[in-house]
Design an enzyme around this catalytic site. Structure first.
Site, short mmCIF file in Angstrom:
data_model
loop_
_atom_site.label_atom_id
_atom_site.label_comp_id
_atom_site.label_asym_id
_atom_site.label_seq_id
_atom_site.Cartn_x
_atom_site.Cartn_y
_atom_site.Cartn_z
N HIS A 1 0.83 -1.21 0.00
CA HIS A 1 0.00 0.00 0.00
C HIS A 1 0.87 1.26 0.00
O HIS A 1 0.43 2.31 0.46
CB HIS A 1 -0.95 0.04 1.19
CG HIS A 1 -1.70 -1.25 1.41
ND1 HIS A 1 -2.96 -1.48 0.91
CD2 HIS A 1 -1.34 -2.38 2.07
CE1 HIS A 1 -3.35 -2.70 1.26
NE2 HIS A 1 -2.39 -3.27 1.95
N SER B 1 15.11 22.01 -15.77
CA SER B 1 13.96 22.85 -16.03
C SER B 1 14.45 24.20 -16.50
O SER B 1 15.48 24.70 -16.04
CB SER B 1 13.14 23.01 -14.74
OG SER B 1 12.36 24.18 -14.81
N LYS C 1 16.12 21.88 -10.53
CA LYS C 1 15.47 20.63 -10.95
C LYS C 1 16.38 19.68 -11.72
O LYS C 1 17.20 20.10 -12.54
CB LYS C 1 14.27 20.96 -11.85
CG LYS C 1 13.18 21.71 -11.12
CD LYS C 1 12.24 20.77 -10.46
CE LYS C 1 11.21 20.37 -11.48
NZ LYS C 1 10.16 19.58 -10.87
N GLU D 1 9.97 8.64 -16.80
CA GLU D 1 8.65 9.24 -17.02
C GLU D 1 8.14 8.93 -18.43
O GLU D 1 6.96 8.62 -18.63
CB GLU D 1 8.71 10.76 -16.84
CG GLU D 1 8.84 11.20 -15.40
CD GLU D 1 8.99 12.71 -15.33
OE1 GLU D 1 7.99 13.38 -15.06
OE2 GLU D 1 10.10 13.22 -15.56
#
Ligand code: ARG
Length: 464
Positions: free
Chosen positions: A161, A282, A288, A295
């Site tokens: 979980h 970024s 970043k 992704e």
């Protein structure tokens, strides 16, 4: 691309040229030219077979082979002029051959049709690509297993979980991914067996009146053998659907893998560092470092599922035998091949360079009471039924939440508030090392089991 008004290959019974838009709408050459190598390979084998059975002379066969080789070189050099009026890769190559060697070129199509030709080309193409994809998969697995072996003792929290459950070793977690990919590899190899059957000889749908030798052609092309039924041979694309479904499962596994890497690379987890060369920055936020590769793999999974559904729907309710619908099999198949191969390649390149952050993993395993089950098992060994043990440990955890202490940080006296059976040896099981070492059976997370599992996995990979 040149545009021509009439099609010399089948124009005989037509009284007007094909509408220019219809010609473009029905043409497949823009995308099926990618199978030029397999088309030429198939044609050479067909010519050799026609000569063997006495339909072509040796001279004709040799002229055809020489002409086709020249066409291949022209295509590879980017000098070939593809024509939409010639519809597809098959007629483009045949027309170029005839232009080179004259009338003999027109004999190549004896005893075959584009229907069995295209079915053969796709199978040859897919077989080649399955082999490339299988190699990338193997490379990824080798990286995973190698890293797992190095990380057999590294402790991290295991989750259910997405809540801290029990400590596991990082090596064990890596081997879970390898186990998924191992089944994926087996599925691809199984799919390859059904891809590797030769439809050539089915001709348009019913077979041919020429005395062809399909076993000989199959042997020349490295197929396991000729397909059984001519109608089925030119019609079904189940092998392509099977491939996209095996590809979907691989992408599904890769998307899970990706999701974990994205989480783990975050400032909140800090379990792994991805190499800079697999990330991007970024344009606005200077701090970043984005995990673009995982992704994108996660994102590209959707298009592969889509291609599987597209092919299933393409085939649904088609009457026997060949229908032009089947021309729509190629783009989904090609994109599945490209997406899967490139995703595996990116991961195979990246995985050996994942940098585990052992301190963060350990700290996370310490938080979250990951040894609570170990304490329950300990109390059970002292003669208390498991359900009561569960209750005892639940209370100890509640106390830990209130006081901000992990179970291993409590004193013996504190622990004895919950059960008088607890004695000083409890601390052996409350350590993370004690917890993982105790799961010492095949499939368990104990470091020595992880090392043995990695060795087995390595041996299996070496057998491929
Ligand atoms: N371009 C066609 C395809 O991809 C080749 C077969 C065409 N056959 C036909 N009878 N029109 O399926």
């Amino acid at each position: 691309m040149t545009d021509q008004a009439t099609n010399a290959s089948w124009g005989g019974r037509f009284s007007e040229p094909t509408d220019a838009f219809v010609a473009r709408y029905t043409a497949s050459v823009d995308f099926d030219q990618r199978m030029y190598r397999q088309d030429i390979q198939g044609s050479i084998a067909h010519a050799k077979m026609l000569c063997k059975v006495g339909v072509l002379t040796a001279q004709e066969r040799d002229d055809i082979i020489r002409g086709l080789e020249e066409v291949r070189i022209e295509i590879e050099r980017g000098e070939f002029e593809w024509s939409v009026a010639l519809e597809d890769v098959h007629m483009n190559i045949e027309a170029a051959l005839t232009k080179k060697i004259g009338i003999t070129g027109k004999k190549l199509h004896t005893g075959r049709s584009r229907n069995d030709q295209v079915a053969t080309d796709i199978r040859l193409y897919l077989r080649d690509e399955i082999d490339v994809i299988s190699d990338e998969l193997t490379r990824l697995q080798q990286g995973l297993v190698g890293l797992a072996e190095q990380q057999a003792d590294t402790i991290m929290p295991g989750f259910t979980h997405l809540q801290t459950a029990q400590p596991v070793t990082f090596g064990h977690h890596l081997l879970a991914w390898n186990a998924m990919l191992e089944r994926d590899f087996a599925r691809l190899q199984d799919c390859r067996k059904r891809v590797n059957q030769m439809p050539l000889g089915a001709a348009a749908l019913a077979g041919t009146t020429y005395p062809i030798d399909r076993f000989y052609t199959a042997e020349l092309l490295g197929f396991e053998g000729p397909t059984e039924n001519s109608l089925d041979s030119v019609s079904d694309r189940d092998f392509a659907i099977e491939f996209t479904s095996a590809a979907s499962l691989i992408m599904m596994h890769m998307s899970r893998f990706s999701e974990e890497l994205v989480l783990w690379a975050s400032a909140q987890f800090r379990f792994v560092d991805l190499p800079d060369r697999f990330c991007t920055g970024s344009s606005i936020m200077p701090q970043k470092k984005n995990p673009d590769v995982p992704e994108l793999v996660r994102g590209k999974t959707g298009r592969v599922y889509g291609h599987m559904i597209a092919l299933l729907t393409l085939m649904k309710s088609q009457p026997l035998a060949y229908n032009k619908d089947n021309q729509e099999d190629k783009e989904p198949l090609f994109d599945t091949v490209d997406t899967l191969r490139d995703s595996l390649r990116a991961f195979a390149d990246m995985v050996p360079h994942l940098q585990p952050n052992k301190a963060s993993m350990r700290e996370a395993a310490m938080r979250g009471f990951s040894t609570a089950t170990d304490l329950a098992d300990y109390v059970v060994r002292k003669g208390i039924p498991f359900r009561d043990a569960h209750e005892i440990v639940g209370k100890a955890v509640g106390y830990g939440v209130q006081t901000g202490k992990d179970l291993s940080e409590m004193t013996l006296e504190e622990l004895q508030q919950f059960s008088a059976e607890i004695t000083a040896d409890v601390f052996d099981v409350l350590t993370l090392e004690g917890s993982v070492a105790a799961r010492d059976h095949i499939g368990g997370t104990a470091p020595n089991q992880v090392r043995a599992a990695a060795a087995r996995a390595q041996a299996a990979l070496a057998q491929r």
